[in-house]
Structures are given as C-alpha cells and as structure tokens.
Write an enzyme that holds these catalytic residues in place. Structure first.
Site, PDB file in Angstrom:
ATOM      1  N   SER A 157       0.841  -1.195   0.000  1.00 35.32           N
ATOM      2  CA  SER A 157       0.000   0.000   0.000  1.00 35.32           C
ATOM      3  C   SER A 157       0.884   1.257   0.000  1.00 35.32           C
ATOM      4  CB  SER A 157      -0.935  -0.038   1.221  1.00 35.32           C
ATOM      5  OG  SER A 157      -2.036   0.814   1.037  1.00 35.32           O
ATOM      6  N   ASP A 322      -8.468  -7.364  -4.294  1.00 34.41           N
ATOM      7  CA  ASP A 322      -8.261  -5.960  -3.910  1.00 34.41           C
ATOM      8  C   ASP A 322      -8.998  -5.042  -4.891  1.00 34.41           C
ATOM      9  OD1 ASP A 322      -7.311  -3.452  -3.180  1.00 34.41           O
ATOM     10  OD2 ASP A 322      -5.216  -4.085  -3.048  1.00 34.41           O
ATOM     11  N   HIS A 355      -7.617  -5.690  -0.047  1.00 32.25           N
ATOM     12  CA  HIS A 355      -6.368  -4.940   0.112  1.00 32.25           C
ATOM     13  C   HIS A 355      -5.600  -5.368   1.369  1.00 32.25           C
ATOM     14  CE1 HIS A 355      -3.667  -1.630  -0.612  1.00 32.25           C
ATOM     15  NE2 HIS A 355      -3.910  -1.102   0.571  1.00 32.25           N
TER      16      HIS A 355
END
Lengths: 377, 377
Positions: A157, A322, A355
C-alpha cells in the site's frame, strides 16, 4: 512449513537526521527541519554494510514492525510473522530497518510535533510532504546507520509506493524491490476515497482548522474516516463470510428501528474508535495527500519510461480481491519494469481478504518472499 | 437501432392510498397513516387492466421516470430513454407506472411530511419502513388505478429489491420481473457502506436528532454521504478514464499544498452539493435502513426456498464492473429462481460504469429488455 522464530524484545530508537530548521529540502522546494526519526532494527548489519532490508509502512503503520516492546505486549509488530530468524526476512542474514515516515505520528517529526519557532504543535502549519520526502528521510537514516547497499525494499500500500520511489530515487543502492498492493501513480478512485475520508475529518467541528492540540481533536470525523477506509481494505466476500447479515440487537423489537445494528456496523465502530486512540488526524490528512500525489512520473518524463531508472530485481505482488488497488496496477508495474530491462516478476496473492491481505496472508507471502530472497546475491 | 420517441410532457399526480391515521399496517406491525403517493403514468391502461409495467426507483430516485414536466426542462426523467412509443418499455402497448416510495421525499409521505398529530414534520418520529412496505403502498396505488395484472416489474438497485419483493408478495399478479444490480438480501459490505453514509449525516451537528426542519439540516454530512455513495456507484476503470490524475488548481504553487484539488474531488463536491438541494437527509437514513433490512427470506423460511413463490418470467441483470452489488448476486437470483421452476434468464451487462451502469447504458439495456418484453404473453 516452519515459520521461524520471532525477533523477541525490541525497542524503538530515535535519531535526528536533520538538526537545523531548514536543513531538509522537501520535494516541494520548501526547507524544513529539524527532523527526528523513530525507527527499529532487527538482526545485525554486516561489515560491508550491505545486508539491509527496508520495510516502509502503510498509512496507519509505524516503525514497530516486528517483535514486542515488553513481555506483556499482547500483539507483536504489524509484520512480525515475516521477520525473524528463519523467517522470510531472515534476521540471521539480514539487517531489517523500519522507520516511521515524516509527517507521521508515531515518533517521527509530524504535525503533532512541536514547532521550535512557536513552541506549539505544527498542526496545519506542517509542510506538505510527498512519498519522495518519506524516502529521502529514510535515506538519511540509513546514512547515519552506516548502510551502503540495500538488499531489498519491501512494503504494501503506501509502503509499496515508498518501495517504488526507493527504486527510482536510489537505484544504485537498491538490489531488489517487492511492491505489494500499490500502483505507480495513485488512481482517481483512490484519490476519491482519500478525499471523502479527509472531508469526514475536516468537517468535524472539533477539527478547528488543524489546530486542535492538545484537545481531543476531531474524534468522530477521524473515526468515520477510518470506518470508510476499513470497508475499502476488505472485500465483499470477506465481509460476507465474517459478518453476513448477523444482527446484533438482542431484543427482537429493536429490529424494526432506525437504531438497529448489524454486527458489521459494530465492527466498523470498533475500528474507528481503536484508530482514534492511537492516530493523529492531521497525520491522516498529510499522509493521504502524499498518497494522492504519488506519481512515479512526476518531473521525470514519460510515465512508462521512468521505470528504466531501476535495473534490479522486482517482485510485484497483487491481491486477487483488492478493489482499492486492483491487481492490474501491480501487473502494470511488473510490465513496465520488465519492458525497461529489469529482472521483474509478478505474483498474484490469491486471497479473499482484499487490500488487507498483505497484513493477513502471512503463510502464502512467507513462502513467496522467502523464495524471492533466495534468488538475491 | 431506432430508440423510439419520448413520452413528451408529463405530470406528477397524487393519490391518498390510506386516509386514516392507522390504516396501513407496516411490516413491523406498526400502524401508520395517512399515506399520499406521488406517481406518474405513461401510456394507457387497457380494458382488461393487464398491460401495466411498474418501475420502482433506486435510493435517490423518484416518480419522474420519463418525459419532461415543462418544455423548458433541461433533463428528462431518470429512465427516459427506456420508456416511450417504440422504446423498450413501449407506451404504445404498455401502461407504465412509477411511484415515489413511502419514506421518500419527492411527493410520497415521508419524514419531511407533516405529522397530522403534531402539525410538524415527522422527522425521526417517522416509522421504520421496509422494502415490503414500499411494495405494499405501490400495490394500493395500483388497486386505486384499476390495475389487475402486471406485465412486468423492472428496476435497479433499491428498485431491484422492490422488483424481487413484488414477485414474492404478489406472485399471482406479476407476469415477469427484471431485477437489475440488486441482491436477494443485502450483503454486509453494502450495509457497511450504508452505515458510514448514515454516520456522516447523523454526525453533522446540524442533524439535531432528525428534527432539523425547516432549517437547512445536515448539509455537509448529507453531501459527504452522497460523495461516499458516488464512489461506490462507479468503478476504478470509469474513474480513471473520466478523471485520471487531472489536477484542477491553476497556480502551480498550489500543487504542493494540503488544499490542492484533483478534478475528481471537484466532481465529488458537485455531486454532494447537487443532492443536498433536492433530497431530505432523514429520507436518506430511512431508505438506506430499508435496504439494509432487505432479505427475501425474512419470515418466509429458508432463503433459497422462498424463490419458489414466483413461477413467472425472470430476467436478472448483473453489471460486469459493479463492486457494490457484484454480478454473482444477480447470478444467484437467477439460479434460485430457475431451480425453483421459474422461466429465469441471466444477462450480464458488460460495462465499465460500475453500479451506475443501469442509469447509463441505455442502448445495451434497450435491446435486451425490448427482446425480453417480446417474449411475454
């Protein structure tokens, strides 16, 4: 599979990487200082100073990546299961370094730090920072620690964005990178999700234009921001299997009421309340804005061409479920690095967790990352 | 393809379907009244009273589905391109009826209506309503209009939930249904997104526990709720192609500022501000809660078994890029109807527009729906 051992007791250390008020030149051109960095290290730096692994953190992460601060700690660092003797990032071989980012609120200089010019917290007077500024500060930390070469930079991320900037900013230092669930430049949908989270915070009357210290600050807005974010970190499938339509009220008459609550709503409340206790709202604004500005191409020329700056090894990891950073962005990263001549590989982490999978799927990631690390010199 | 003609000038009509204070029995068991319904009709009801098509609306929709109220109207009703002489829902053959739902704010009795017992708007004293209550009120409207049989019920999102309840509540009246981008029971992820939107509204200090009339009400919170919803109605792909990373500030020095704005952020602001002008915040709370409670199985037995109540024709439509109501929910609807013996079909609307596709992809939908209508008796 033997998952190895943990790193045991660790401590957060602090170092001043810029001591003068205007020592650091930010990407914006603004000068800033002083800057203190909170960091942790696991394993030993070797004589040549070339066995270092950097683990940058995501939005609400921190320097405490592995181990425990006290024997009583109920939870270990946020990537503990990947780091330790015999683990994927093997501390018998590597020297792992993790630092809280500039702009953060977990030890490194950020908006809640004291502005030496006023004696008060910076608040909204903190300068805008970018992912490149985060990496520059980590670079200064590494210089201070005597590190000359970096074996690998690994993170997911916002951590993955730093990984990519490491490769492009200091290609001569970095042997390999593992960006996870990130993109080469932030997509409009991510900017949109960040924007509504910031609106939740700044719309709270307790935000007071960012100058809410030492008061409680925008607790409700910050909690709401975290709730929104939490939804985007998971997947329809994981929400369905964890909570389904389980109803939480005990009294049947509560069902037909506007105040009724499903279990999933309590979970969101809990996530919001938990973050509010440990995280600064201004940092949330600054870091999400840094993410919005993430763009490997900025000031470097044609987007797809800039990948040619790095010729090391790449393992780009996407998560099948995700929807915030869909896997085609990680495939794109791989594709552009490969096209530019890097030894690049793509791996899809098959997971229902969305995610968040990079903070959950330790067994699958351990196998793959350990395998990748063995291919390094 | 000839898309037919529009219905021309239309008007919203009003009818009282329950005149006494406690005439209507809601699903909760609570008694409520009076209830006035705002509705529109297009085409003519035939002698046998069996050529009716019902078009229930989604969360922020209304009775004005087709045509224009005045020649000056810049935009037509929200599904105008599907309705008219020669269009998919052909008003030369069919009598199309659309009503604002109970709990709404566009003409039908809802929280902003005057409570006859107090002479003030209901506000938070409005009773909780469910999708079944919406359908029951539409049923009463149809009785009043002399409609005996329904050719088809067609709608998307919350409209699709009403479509499904129509089939299960009044199976003997309904020949065919076309649920679009909906599910048989609301999934946890949808409940979560609804919950944060409600939190945005109730967290606004101008909400005042729902008793904000005639004041401006929770403008900022309501705008934020709409912004969050807007993100979920589209897709990463559609955001990327419409806005990408286009930056909106003119002065370059604004780039490195916390106040900088991408185009996508302005668009979200615009969507929020636009809805606030035409929609009531309490209605937003009541309708999202009704969606949360949507569950075809409630009180009817095993979920997958309840589909056997309807043996008519089904065309279940899913959108390829919808992450809010992923297409497997529409496949499931088809599957369970088929298994229960209905003449059920599934069609995937291939579109990059996400959940909103049912309000955008008129050409593709026209073809498919016109085709389906031709298979009816």
């Amino acid at each position: 599979m033997d998952m190895g051992k943990g790193v045991g007791l660790v401590e957060t250390k602090y170092i001043t990487v810029a001591s003068h008020p205007h020592e650091l030149t930010l990407e914006s051109g603004q000068h800033f200082g002083p800057v203190e960095v909170a960091y942790e290290t696991y394993g030993e730096l070797n004589q040549r100073g070339d066995n270092c692994i950097i683990v940058p953190h995501a939005l609400t992460g921190e320097a405490h990546v592995a181990g425990r601060h006290t024997p009583e700690d109920r939870v270990a660092g946020w990537w503990d299961e990947l780091i330790g003797p015999g683990r994927a990032l093997d501390t018998n071989k590597y020297f792992v370094v993790a630092a809280n980012v500039i702009g953060g609120c977990c030890g490194t200089t950020g908006p809640k730090s004291t502005n030496p010019e006023t004696g008060k917290p910076y608040g909204a007077d903190f300068p805008l920072i970018t992912i490149r500024d985060m990496v520059q500060v980590q670079y200064l930390l590494l210089k201070n620690l005597g590190i000359r070469r970096i074996k690998a930079v690994i993170g997911g991320s916002m951590g993955g964005m730093q990984v990519l900037e490491w490769a492009l900013m200091y290609p001569e230092m970095v042997e390999a990178i593992v960006p996870i669930a990130a993109s080469g430049r932030l997509a409009a949908q991510c900017i949109a999700f960040n924007a509504v989270q910031r609106e939740a915070i700044t719309g709270d009357s307790d935000f007071k234009g960012g100058h809410y210290y030492p008061g409680p600050g925008p607790i409700r807005g910050m909690g709401l921001a975290r709730q929104i974010a939490t939804i985007t970190y998971k997947s329809d499938e994981s929400w369905a299997s964890k909570f389904g339509r389980t109803f939480s009220s005990i009294r049947p008459q509560d069902y037909y009421s506007l105040d009724n609550r499903f279990e999933v709503e309590h979970y969101l409340d809990y996530q919001g309340e938990k973050l509010v206790q440990r995280f600064d709202a201004n940092t949330y604004l600054y870091l999400t804005k840094a993410m919005d500005l993430h763009d490997l191409g900025r000031g470097r020329g044609e987007y797809r061409e800039v990948f040619s700056r790095f010729r090391g090894k790449v393992l780009s990891i996407g998560v099948s479920s995700d929807f915030l950073y869909p896997k085609y962005y990680q495939e794109e990263i791989h594709h552009f690095f490969k096209q530019a001549g890097a030894d690049s590989h793509y791996w899809e982490l098959i997971s229902p967790y969305g995610h968040d999978a990079f903070l959950i799927e330790f067994k699958k990631m351990s196998l793959k990352i350990a395998q990748f690390m063995q291919t390094l010199s």
